[in-house]
Design a protein around this motif. Structure first.
Motif, PDB file in Angstrom:
ATOM      1  N   TRP A   1       0.831  -1.200   0.000  1.00  0.00           N
ATOM      2  CA  TRP A   1       0.000   0.000   0.000  1.00  0.00           C
ATOM      3  C   TRP A   1       0.866   1.251   0.000  1.00  0.00           C
ATOM      4  O   TRP A   1       0.607   2.210  -0.734  1.00  0.00           O
ATOM      5  N   PHE A   2       1.885   1.253   0.820  1.00  0.00           N
ATOM      6  CA  PHE A   2       2.775   2.409   0.897  1.00  0.00           C
ATOM      7  C   PHE A   2       3.469   2.644  -0.437  1.00  0.00           C
ATOM      8  O   PHE A   2       3.582   3.787  -0.906  1.00  0.00           O
ATOM      9  N   ALA A   3       3.942   1.572  -1.060  1.00  0.00           N
ATOM     10  CA  ALA A   3       4.636   1.693  -2.346  1.00  0.00           C
ATOM     11  C   ALA A   3       3.725   2.281  -3.411  1.00  0.00           C
ATOM     12  O   ALA A   3       4.121   3.164  -4.183  1.00  0.00           O
ATOM     13  N   CYS A   4       2.478   1.794  -3.469  1.00  0.00           N
ATOM     14  CA  CYS A   4       1.550   2.265  -4.494  1.00  0.00           C
ATOM     15  C   CYS A   4       1.104   3.701  -4.233  1.00  0.00           C
ATOM     16  O   CYS A   4       1.074   4.532  -5.148  1.00  0.00           O
ATOM     17  N   MET A   5       0.779   4.014  -2.983  1.00  0.00           N
ATOM     18  CA  MET A   5       0.294   5.357  -2.670  1.00  0.00           C
ATOM     19  C   MET A   5       1.378   6.403  -2.889  1.00  0.00           C
ATOM     20  O   MET A   5       1.095   7.523  -3.310  1.00  0.00           O
ATOM     21  N   SER A   6       2.625   6.045  -2.618  1.00  0.00           N
ATOM     22  CA  SER A   6       3.723   6.977  -2.841  1.00  0.00           C
ATOM     23  C   SER A   6       3.781   7.397  -4.305  1.00  0.00           C
ATOM     24  O   SER A   6       3.918   8.576  -4.634  1.00  0.00           O
ATOM     25  N   THR A   7       3.666   6.412  -5.183  1.00  0.00           N
ATOM     26  CA  THR A   7       3.667   6.710  -6.613  1.00  0.00           C
ATOM     27  C   THR A   7       2.424   7.477  -7.011  1.00  0.00           C
ATOM     28  O   THR A   7       2.484   8.423  -7.803  1.00  0.00           O
ATOM     29  N   ASP A   8       1.289   7.069  -6.470  1.00  0.00           N
ATOM     30  CA  ASP A   8       0.014   7.678  -6.821  1.00  0.00           C
ATOM     31  C   ASP A   8       0.029   9.183  -6.570  1.00  0.00           C
ATOM     32  O   ASP A   8      -0.350   9.985  -7.430  1.00  0.00           O
ATOM     33  N   TYR A   9       0.460   9.573  -5.387  1.00  0.00           N
ATOM     34  CA  TYR A   9       0.468  10.993  -5.062  1.00  0.00           C
ATOM     35  C   TYR A   9       1.509  11.759  -5.872  1.00  0.00           C
ATOM     36  O   TYR A   9       1.292  12.913  -6.241  1.00  0.00           O
ATOM     37  N   ALA A  10       2.626  11.118  -6.162  1.00  0.00           N
ATOM     38  CA  ALA A  10       3.654  11.785  -6.965  1.00  0.00           C
ATOM     39  C   ALA A  10       3.189  12.012  -8.392  1.00  0.00           C
ATOM     40  O   ALA A  10       3.551  12.994  -9.035  1.00  0.00           O
ATOM     41  N   ILE A  11       2.351  11.101  -8.897  1.00  0.00           N
ATOM     42  CA  ILE A  11       1.892  11.175 -10.284  1.00  0.00           C
ATOM     43  C   ILE A  11       0.860  12.280 -10.499  1.00  0.00           C
ATOM     44  O   ILE A  11       0.774  12.865 -11.579  1.00  0.00           O
ATOM     45  N   ARG A  12       0.076  12.586  -9.484  1.00  0.00           N
ATOM     46  CA  ARG A  12      -1.046  13.497  -9.684  1.00  0.00           C
ATOM     47  C   ARG A  12      -0.622  14.850 -10.236  1.00  0.00           C
ATOM     48  O   ARG A  12      -1.267  15.385 -11.139  1.00  0.00           O
ATOM     49  N   ASP A  13       0.463  15.402  -9.714  1.00  0.00           N
ATOM     50  CA  ASP A  13       0.925  16.687 -10.231  1.00  0.00           C
ATOM     51  C   ASP A  13       1.410  16.573 -11.664  1.00  0.00           C
ATOM     52  O   ASP A  13       1.204  17.477 -12.481  1.00  0.00           O
ATOM     53  N   VAL A  14       2.058  15.446 -11.971  1.00  0.00           N
ATOM     54  CA  VAL A  14       2.588  15.256 -13.328  1.00  0.00           C
ATOM     55  C   VAL A  14       1.462  15.208 -14.350  1.00  0.00           C
ATOM     56  O   VAL A  14       1.591  15.708 -15.472  1.00  0.00           O
ATOM     57  N   LEU A  15       0.334  14.623 -13.974  1.00  0.00           N
ATOM     58  CA  LEU A  15      -0.771  14.478 -14.916  1.00  0.00           C
ATOM     59  C   LEU A  15      -1.442  15.804 -15.244  1.00  0.00           C
ATOM     60  O   LEU A  15      -2.279  15.865 -16.147  1.00  0.00           O
ATOM     61  N   ASN A  16      -1.105  16.849 -14.531  1.00  0.00           N
ATOM     62  CA  ASN A  16      -1.635  18.164 -14.878  1.00  0.00           C
ATOM     63  C   ASN A  16      -0.949  18.754 -16.103  1.00  0.00           C
ATOM     64  O   ASN A  16      -1.412  19.731 -16.674  1.00  0.00           O
ATOM     65  N   VAL A  17       0.202  18.158 -16.477  1.00  0.00           N
ATOM     66  CA  VAL A  17       0.875  18.590 -17.703  1.00  0.00           C
ATOM     67  C   VAL A  17       0.051  18.115 -18.900  1.00  0.00           C
ATOM     68  O   VAL A  17      -0.304  16.948 -18.996  1.00  0.00           O
ATOM     69  N   LYS A  18      -0.275  19.018 -19.808  1.00  0.00           N
ATOM     70  CA  LYS A  18      -1.187  18.690 -20.908  1.00  0.00           C
ATOM     71  C   LYS A  18      -0.457  17.945 -22.020  1.00  0.00           C
ATOM     72  O   LYS A  18       0.075  18.530 -22.954  1.00  0.00           O
ATOM     73  N   LYS A  19      -0.412  16.643 -21.872  1.00  0.00           N
ATOM     74  CA  LYS A  19       0.153  15.787 -22.907  1.00  0.00           C
ATOM     75  C   LYS A  19      -0.819  14.639 -23.158  1.00  0.00           C
ATOM     76  O   LYS A  19      -1.623  14.292 -22.299  1.00  0.00           O
ATOM     77  N   ASN A  20      -0.733  14.043 -24.345  1.00  0.00           N
ATOM     78  CA  ASN A  20      -1.721  13.049 -24.751  1.00  0.00           C
ATOM     79  C   ASN A  20      -1.363  11.617 -24.357  1.00  0.00           C
ATOM     80  O   ASN A  20      -2.213  10.735 -24.408  1.00  0.00           O
ATOM     81  N   LYS A  21      -0.102  11.387 -23.987  1.00  0.00           N
ATOM     82  CA  LYS A  21       0.336  10.017 -23.724  1.00  0.00           C
ATOM     83  C   LYS A  21       0.969   9.913 -22.337  1.00  0.00           C
ATOM     84  O   LYS A  21       1.668  10.824 -21.888  1.00  0.00           O
ATOM     85  N   LEU A  22       0.713   8.786 -21.702  1.00  0.00           N
ATOM     86  CA  LEU A  22       1.345   8.463 -20.431  1.00  0.00           C
ATOM     87  C   LEU A  22       2.015   7.101 -20.553  1.00  0.00           C
ATOM     88  O   LEU A  22       1.395   6.132 -20.995  1.00  0.00           O
ATOM     89  N   HIS A  23       3.276   7.038 -20.182  1.00  0.00           N
ATOM     90  CA  HIS A  23       4.016   5.776 -20.187  1.00  0.00           C
ATOM     91  C   HIS A  23       4.537   5.528 -18.775  1.00  0.00           C
ATOM     92  O   HIS A  23       5.421   6.236 -18.289  1.00  0.00           O
ATOM     93  N   LEU A  24       3.958   4.539 -18.086  1.00  0.00           N
ATOM     94  CA  LEU A  24       4.395   4.157 -16.755  1.00  0.00           C
ATOM     95  C   LEU A  24       5.293   2.936 -16.877  1.00  0.00           C
ATOM     96  O   LEU A  24       4.877   1.887 -17.365  1.00  0.00           O
ATOM     97  N   ILE A  25       6.537   3.110 -16.447  1.00  0.00           N
ATOM     98  CA  ILE A  25       7.530   2.027 -16.499  1.00  0.00           C
ATOM     99  C   ILE A  25       7.777   1.576 -15.064  1.00  0.00           C
ATOM    100  O   ILE A  25       8.231   2.357 -14.230  1.00  0.00           O
ATOM    101  N   GLU A  26       7.454   0.327 -14.775  1.00  0.00           N
ATOM    102  CA  GLU A  26       7.598  -0.177 -13.412  1.00  0.00           C
ATOM    103  C   GLU A  26       8.615  -1.301 -13.371  1.00  0.00           C
ATOM    104  O   GLU A  26       8.475  -2.306 -14.064  1.00  0.00           O
ATOM    105  N   ILE A  27       9.662  -1.110 -12.554  1.00  0.00           N
ATOM    106  CA  ILE A  27      10.651  -2.155 -12.299  1.00  0.00           C
ATOM    107  C   ILE A  27      10.392  -2.622 -10.885  1.00  0.00           C
ATOM    108  O   ILE A  27      10.727  -1.921  -9.924  1.00  0.00           O
ATOM    109  N   SER A  28       9.770  -3.780 -10.758  1.00  0.00           N
ATOM    110  CA  SER A  28       9.197  -4.159  -9.465  1.00  0.00           C
ATOM    111  C   SER A  28       9.346  -5.641  -9.196  1.00  0.00           C
ATOM    112  O   SER A  28       9.435  -6.460 -10.116  1.00  0.00           O
ATOM    113  N   SER A  29       9.367  -5.988  -7.911  1.00  0.00           N
ATOM    114  CA  SER A  29       9.362  -7.390  -7.505  1.00  0.00           C
ATOM    115  C   SER A  29       8.024  -7.792  -6.909  1.00  0.00           C
ATOM    116  O   SER A  29       7.881  -8.906  -6.404  1.00  0.00           O
TER     117      SER A  29
END
Length: 374
Positions: free
Chosen positions: A87-115
């Motif tokens: 939960w902590f790992a996901c929420m950390s990313t979630d909150y960090a992403i919200r500001d980025v999504l305010n940038v007006k671009k048409n594509k989002l590429h999420l690259i996850e290197i995870s175990s």
């Protein structure tokens, strides 16, 4: 750490560090007798795991499977309740992403290197695709760089089918790509293959309990960070264990790791669920064996502190993006035994006053986009 069983374990580790294997063998026998009298279930479990790791170190026997396997035949029936760490790992990313999504671009590429296991991966995708975020682009590509959790092709096909079903219910154009990386060289090679498709693309890189493994291969961290800096991600989120076991001093590594894993197991015991608890316990048990029994490139669990990672990221010409711990009120409501404190603008998850994991957010120092405060 003052119980007779723990004291005997430390004496055994010191004897092995000093090369006195005859004395160590006697201490192993003493521990077997003391184990039956240990009343703390978690302490007994963690001592058993560290004793197993010591025995593996002495006899040169290492576990073959570094990742938890999921039963492919029961994949459809799995009811997975994520652990607090996930939960902590996901929420950390979630909150960090919200500001980025305010940038007006048409594509989002999420690259996850995870175990993390696939059932958590699907949960994470559902959060993005079905519940959505303000400013979500019309096109979403998800690239997963992760170990194979099963050699069974049916398992892989079932996982892809479930992800496809999630995508079909989403209003955005979704593309999924899985790159399997079962070793440190595999992780490096997979990252080096990443490319930006256009300037009209938000790129987010998320490392979840994987970046530290690159420390096992000389030059790997520098090579990967250089590649990612050239990729110009809008943000890079790093979630790692807040531990200090990347040293060649064996006894220091052993004692420091025992204290860390004892605290970690005690915290997880409070929120144990069937599948999540089983998977994490198997994975952490393997981590302990790797930290204690292996050396050289075979020792890939090389956790370091947030302060050390800050030095490394700043040296690679990344700058930090603050991630306010106030965002985690819902998390603390669900997991009241934990506490979140800020360290240099980054949230650190603690239990009983002991740091367990941290999240940090970065972007290339020469980035021209806007993705939050520094």
């Amino acid at each position: 750490m003052g119980s007779p069983l723990v004291i005997k374990l430390m004496d055994c580790a010191k004897a092995i560090a000093d090369g006195d294997l005859k004395f160590a063998d006697q201490l192993f026998s003493d521990m077997e007798a003391l184990s039956a009298a240990e009343t703390n279930r978690v302490t007994k479990k963690v001592v058993d795991y560290f004793a197993e790791a010591l025995a593996r170190r002495v006899h040169g026997v290492h576990p073959r499977n570094p990742f938890p396997l999921l039963p492919s035949s029961n994949l459809k029936k799995i009811s997975y309740e994520p652990s607090p760490l996930e939960w902590f790992a996901c929420m950390s990313t979630d909150y960090a992403i919200r500001d980025v999504l305010n940038v007006k671009k048409n594509k989002l590429h999420l690259i996850e290197i995870s175990s993390l296991v696939d059932c958590w991966q699907r949960h994470s995708l559902e959060e993005y695709l079905l519940h959505g975020h303000h400013g979500m682009p019309l096109s979403f590509q998800y690239t997963s760089i992760r170990p194979k959790l099963s050699k069974n092709d049916d398992y892989l096909q079932e996982n892809r089918r479930m992800i496809t079903e999630v995508a079909q219910r989403s209003p955005v154009d979704f593309k999924y790509r899985a790159l399997f990386a079962d070793s440190v060289p595999d992780i490096v090679e997979s990252v080096l293959r990443l490319e930006r498709t256009s300037e009209d693309e938000i790129i987010i890189v998320r490392w979840v309990f994987q970046l530290h493994k690159l420390l096992a291969l000389e030059g790997a961290v520098d090579k990967v960070l250089s590649k990612l800096k050239d990729l110009k991600p809008d943000i890079m989120v790093i979630v790692e264990q807040e531990a200090d076991n990347n040293t060649d001093d064996f006894f220091y590594r052993f004692a420091s790791s025992f204290k860390y894993y004892l605290n970690l197991f005690e915290s997880l015991e409070l929120y144990a669920t069937n599948l999540s608890s089983l998977i994490w316990e198997r994975h952490l048990r393997w981590q302990i064996c790797n930290v204690v029994a292996s050396e050289g490139i075979d020792r890939i669990e090389r956790h370091e502190t947030l302060a050390r990672w800050q030095q490394r990221l700043y040296g690679a010409r990344f700058c930090s993006v603050s991630l306010c711990s106030d965002h985690f009120a819902d998390f603390l409501y669900d997991f009241s035994a934990y506490k979140i404190e800020e360290n240099s603008g980054f949230p650190v998850l603690l239990a009983a006053g002991h740091p367990l994991i941290f999240a940090s957010v970065w972007k290339p120092a020469n980035a021209t986009h806007s993705s939050g405060g520094e």
